[in-house]
Design a protein around this motif. Structure first.
Motif, short mmCIF file in Angstrom:
data_model
loop_
_atom_site.label_atom_id
_atom_site.label_comp_id
_atom_site.label_asym_id
_atom_site.label_seq_id
_atom_site.Cartn_x
_atom_site.Cartn_y
_atom_site.Cartn_z
N VAL A 416 61.10 132.72 -44.11
CA VAL A 416 62.29 132.97 -42.77
C VAL A 416 63.91 133.00 -44.06
CG1 VAL A 416 63.58 132.37 -41.06
CG2 VAL A 416 61.40 131.80 -41.78
N ASP A 417 63.99 134.28 -43.83
CA ASP A 417 65.44 134.73 -44.22
C ASP A 417 66.45 134.41 -43.09
OD1 ASP A 417 64.38 136.35 -46.47
OD2 ASP A 417 64.64 137.91 -45.58
N GLY A 418 68.12 133.68 -43.70
CA GLY A 418 68.20 133.08 -43.03
C GLY A 418 69.36 134.15 -42.76
N GLU A 419 69.49 135.01 -42.46
CA GLU A 419 69.58 136.15 -41.02
C GLU A 419 68.59 135.98 -39.61
OE1 GLU A 419 68.49 139.68 -38.29
OE2 GLU A 419 67.32 138.78 -40.21
N GLN A 420 67.34 135.51 -40.16
CA GLN A 420 66.34 135.28 -39.10
C GLN A 420 65.96 134.03 -38.78
OE1 GLN A 420 63.03 136.06 -42.64
NE2 GLN A 420 62.39 138.12 -41.29
N ALA A 421 66.77 133.23 -39.44
CA ALA A 421 66.75 131.81 -39.19
C ALA A 421 68.38 131.78 -38.36
CB ALA A 421 67.31 131.16 -40.23
N SER A 422 69.47 132.51 -38.38
CA SER A 422 70.50 132.64 -37.45
C SER A 422 70.06 133.44 -36.85
CB SER A 422 71.76 133.26 -38.46
OG SER A 422 71.58 132.77 -39.45
N ARG A 423 69.63 134.39 -36.26
CA ARG A 423 68.96 134.78 -35.02
C ARG A 423 68.21 133.69 -33.94
NH1 ARG A 423 66.81 139.46 -36.56
NH2 ARG A 423 64.49 138.91 -37.04
N PHE A 424 67.22 133.48 -34.89
CA PHE A 424 66.54 132.58 -33.87
C PHE A 424 67.71 131.35 -33.38
CE2 PHE A 424 63.97 128.09 -34.09
CZ PHE A 424 63.30 128.97 -32.75
N LEU A 425 68.23 130.43 -33.96
CA LEU A 425 69.46 129.50 -33.50
C LEU A 425 70.04 129.80 -32.21
CD1 LEU A 425 69.45 126.79 -34.11
CD2 LEU A 425 71.01 127.03 -35.75
N VAL A 426 70.63 131.69 -32.54
CA VAL A 426 71.80 131.84 -32.01
C VAL A 426 71.01 131.89 -30.53
CG1 VAL A 426 72.70 133.51 -31.36
CG2 VAL A 426 73.26 132.74 -33.79
N ASP A 427 69.50 132.74 -30.53
CA ASP A 427 68.81 132.71 -29.72
C ASP A 427 68.70 131.35 -28.82
OD1 ASP A 427 69.09 135.04 -29.76
OD2 ASP A 427 67.15 135.60 -30.67
N VAL A 428 68.25 130.65 -29.37
CA VAL A 428 68.44 129.15 -28.59
C VAL A 428 68.83 128.99 -28.13
CG1 VAL A 428 67.22 126.80 -29.10
CG2 VAL A 428 66.08 128.70 -30.07
N SER A 429 70.14 129.01 -28.60
CA SER A 429 71.51 127.79 -28.03
C SER A 429 71.86 129.22 -26.94
CB SER A 429 72.60 128.27 -29.46
OG SER A 429 72.51 129.77 -29.55
N ARG A 430 71.76 130.29 -26.88
CA ARG A 430 72.34 131.26 -25.87
C ARG A 430 71.65 130.40 -24.10
NH1 ARG A 430 70.74 136.61 -27.11
NH2 ARG A 430 71.14 136.84 -24.73
N VAL A 431 70.06 130.41 -24.00
CA VAL A 431 69.27 130.32 -23.24
C VAL A 431 69.65 128.77 -22.46
CG1 VAL A 431 67.25 129.60 -22.71
CG2 VAL A 431 67.15 131.17 -24.34
N LEU A 432 70.35 127.63 -23.89
CA LEU A 432 70.23 126.38 -23.20
C LEU A 432 72.08 126.71 -23.31
CD1 LEU A 432 69.55 124.22 -26.44
CD2 LEU A 432 68.31 124.52 -24.38
N GLU A 433 72.91 127.59 -23.53
CA GLU A 433 74.35 127.82 -22.46
C GLU A 433 74.09 128.06 -21.40
OE1 GLU A 433 77.17 127.66 -26.41
OE2 GLU A 433 75.67 129.88 -25.80
N ASP A 434 73.25 129.36 -21.70
CA ASP A 434 73.27 130.65 -19.89
C ASP A 434 71.78 130.00 -19.98
OD1 ASP A 434 72.88 131.51 -17.70
OD2 ASP A 434 74.81 133.22 -18.72
N PRO A 435 71.11 129.72 -19.13
CA PRO A 435 69.63 129.11 -18.64
C PRO A 435 69.03 130.89 -18.34
CG PRO A 435 70.24 127.34 -18.30
CD PRO A 435 71.40 128.12 -18.57
N GLY A 436 70.01 131.85 -17.69
CA GLY A 436 69.88 132.97 -16.88
C GLY A 436 69.87 133.76 -18.19
N THR A 437 69.78 133.39 -19.22
CA THR A 437 70.02 135.11 -20.55
C THR A 437 68.28 134.56 -21.16
OG1 THR A 437 72.25 133.51 -21.15
CG2 THR A 437 70.29 134.50 -23.38
N ALA A 438 67.90 133.52 -20.78
CA ALA A 438 66.12 133.44 -20.98
C ALA A 438 65.27 135.03 -20.46
CB ALA A 438 65.46 132.66 -20.68
N LEU A 439 65.59 135.89 -19.48
CA LEU A 439 65.77 137.07 -18.65
C LEU A 439 65.49 138.08 -19.40
CD1 LEU A 439 66.81 136.42 -14.97
CD2 LEU A 439 64.44 136.05 -15.56
N THR A 440 66.78 137.69 -20.27
CA THR A 440 66.78 139.35 -21.34
C THR A 440 65.55 138.59 -22.86
OG1 THR A 440 68.47 138.27 -23.01
CG2 THR A 440 68.89 138.90 -20.70
N LEU A 441 64.94 137.54 -22.50
CA LEU A 441 64.32 136.88 -24.06
C LEU A 441 63.00 137.64 -23.52
CD1 LEU A 441 65.68 134.33 -25.38
CD2 LEU A 441 66.63 136.54 -26.42
N LEU A 442 62.42 137.78 -22.56
CA LEU A 442 61.09 138.18 -21.18
C LEU A 442 60.19 138.92 -22.46
CD1 LEU A 442 61.82 136.60 -18.06
CD2 LEU A 442 60.54 135.34 -20.07
#
Length: 442
Positions: A416-442
């Motif tokens: 895992v590169d830093g860019e990939q790790a950051s993207r994954f962590l930000v995607d998880v945080s976006r869902v937790l900040e606004d659960p409706g964001t989960a619809l964009t990741l389906l």
């Protein structure tokens, strides 16, 4: 009548040794096939061991608490039937308990000898059979060739939990007179005996030990396996970590609504974190991968087996939700709840702790905000969720009290590169900040 020695089987995934946690039977007891005869503690779980025969327990070759190698003699059974003359019977098929696998060939003797009972006659240094001479998981010898069993006091009658309790606090059951039914030794009997011995024990400590000393704990079972796995991971995979602190107020509100709508399902913020991980892994498959050093390949899994770290009395265990990415939120909540509950009861089976592809750990339950978790061997990422705290936070251009959490991601930097790790962590945080964001990741 014949005598068969039952050798300790491999209780799962190539384990080499196990500890006798408790015997469910005693010498002289009559047992039937599949009756539970012992609880065996492996490096992964507490396993109930069933009897492979109908017969009578002749000899227990190991005490409770002893460590026995796979393939070594565990119990001698007396079986009904005529003794076989040499050469009269065809070779026996090797009996294999379902799910345990075949025996391992070993020549070493069990680490501890069977307890010598008071009044027992002096015996040869070791009467146990040599495991290396056994062609299969059992050995057979005519009962008439065995030495006469000397008269000895009956093994103290009690239940396995009381026996374990007595061992843990150092009380000798042979010195206790049971007050239960038919002389059964109860937990209260053990506690009274321990209390009566306290003055003498305190005096002994004062005479033989310094005012401040040290406590030594044997390294075995889950602790031994965890230590080996963590050391292997720390010195094999180059770890890197990233952190992000987020507002999870909306997720908390979602959890509250779901609990009202589904009172029979245990839904927590960790359920939502788990779901967010599964969704984010689709966009960043490298966090759900394995470094195959032998083949010199990076293996990305097309499925997610989510490990959920659980702290238990036996140590840290990581049961695995298989095919977690195929489960809905409520199914995921039920699966995690069941696995964690079973783990804390010490009943997780080896197959439920294998095959994980990524892991979630909850350090927040201990009041910790963040950490740098060590990767589970063979995995490329592990996410730690910190405590949810009420803090002043910028919200809609103003300062307000919000629920805030820190997420910590450790990853294998070979995969895992830093860019990939950051993207994954930000995607998880976006869902937790606004659960409706989960619809964009389906």
């Amino acid at each position: 009548m014949s005598v068969k020695d039952f050798l300790l089987p491999d209780l799962g995934e190539g384990l080499t040794e196990s500890e006798i946690a408790s015997w469910k039977i005693a010498e002289g007891d009559t047992v039937s096939v599949n009756q539970v005869i012992a609880e065996i503690e492996t490096a992964k779980a507490l396993v109930e061991l069933p009897s492979p025969f109908d017969g009578t327990i002749r000899t227990l070759y190991a005490e409770e608490g002893a460590t026995v190698q796979v393939g070594e003699p565990l119990i001698a059974f007396e079986l009904d039937g005529d003794d076989d003359e040499p050469g009269d019977a065809p070779p026996e098929r090797e009996p294999v308990l379902v799910g345990y696998g075949p025996k391992k060939e070993r020549s070493a003797a069990p680490r501890r000898r069977r307890r010598s009972w008071e009044g027992e006659k002096t015996q040869a240094p070791d009467q146990r059979p040599d495991a290396s001479a056994a062609p299969a998981s059992t050995t057979e010898a005519p009962a008439s060739d065995a030495p006469e069993t000397p008269n000895r006091p009956e093994r103290p009658r009690t239940t396995p939990p009381v026996r374990i309790f007595a061992r843990e606090i150092g009380v000798d059951l042979t010195e206790i007179e049971g007050t239960g039914s038919d002389g059964l030794i109860t937990r209260s009997d053990v506690q009274r005996a321990a209390h009566a011995a306290q003055p003498e024990a305190r005096q002994s400590v004062r005479e033989t030990a310094p005012e401040r000393g040290e406590v030594r704990t044997p390294i075995k079972g889950v602790r031994k396996a965890t230590a080996a796995a963590m050391a292997s991971s720390a010195f094999t995979a180059p770890h890197a970590s990233e952190f992000i602190t987020i507002d999870v107020t909306r997720t908390g509100e979602l959890v509250a609504r779901l609990r009202t709508q589904h009172p029979d399902t245990r839904i927590t913020i960790m359920t939502i974190v788990s779901q967010a991980m599964l969704l984010a892994a689709k966009r960043t498959p490298s966090v759900n991968a394995h470094w195959d050093d032998e083949a010199q390949e990076i293996v990305e899994y097309g499925y997610v087996n989510l490990g959920v770290a659980a702290a238990t009395q036996r140590g840290l265990v990581v049961p695995v939700v298989k095919d977690a990415d195929t489960l809905g939120l409520l199914e995921l909540a039920d699966a995690i709840s069941a696995l964690v509950s079973t783990a804390r009861d010490g009943r997780t089976q080896p197959e439920d702790m294998s095959g994980g592809t990524m892991t979630l750990t909850n350090v927040g339950v201990f009041g910790v905000d963040a950490g740098t978790p060590i990767l589970t061997p063979g995995q490329s990422s592990i996410l730690a969720a910190g405590a949810v705290r009420r803090r002043p936070w910028e919200y809609d251009g103003e300062i307000a009290l919000r629920d805030v959490m820190t997420l910590s991601l450790s990853f294998d930097h070979r995969i895992v590169d830093g860019e990939q790790a950051s993207r994954f962590l930000v995607d998880v945080s976006r869902v937790l900040e606004d659960p409706g964001t989960a619809l964009t990741l389906l």
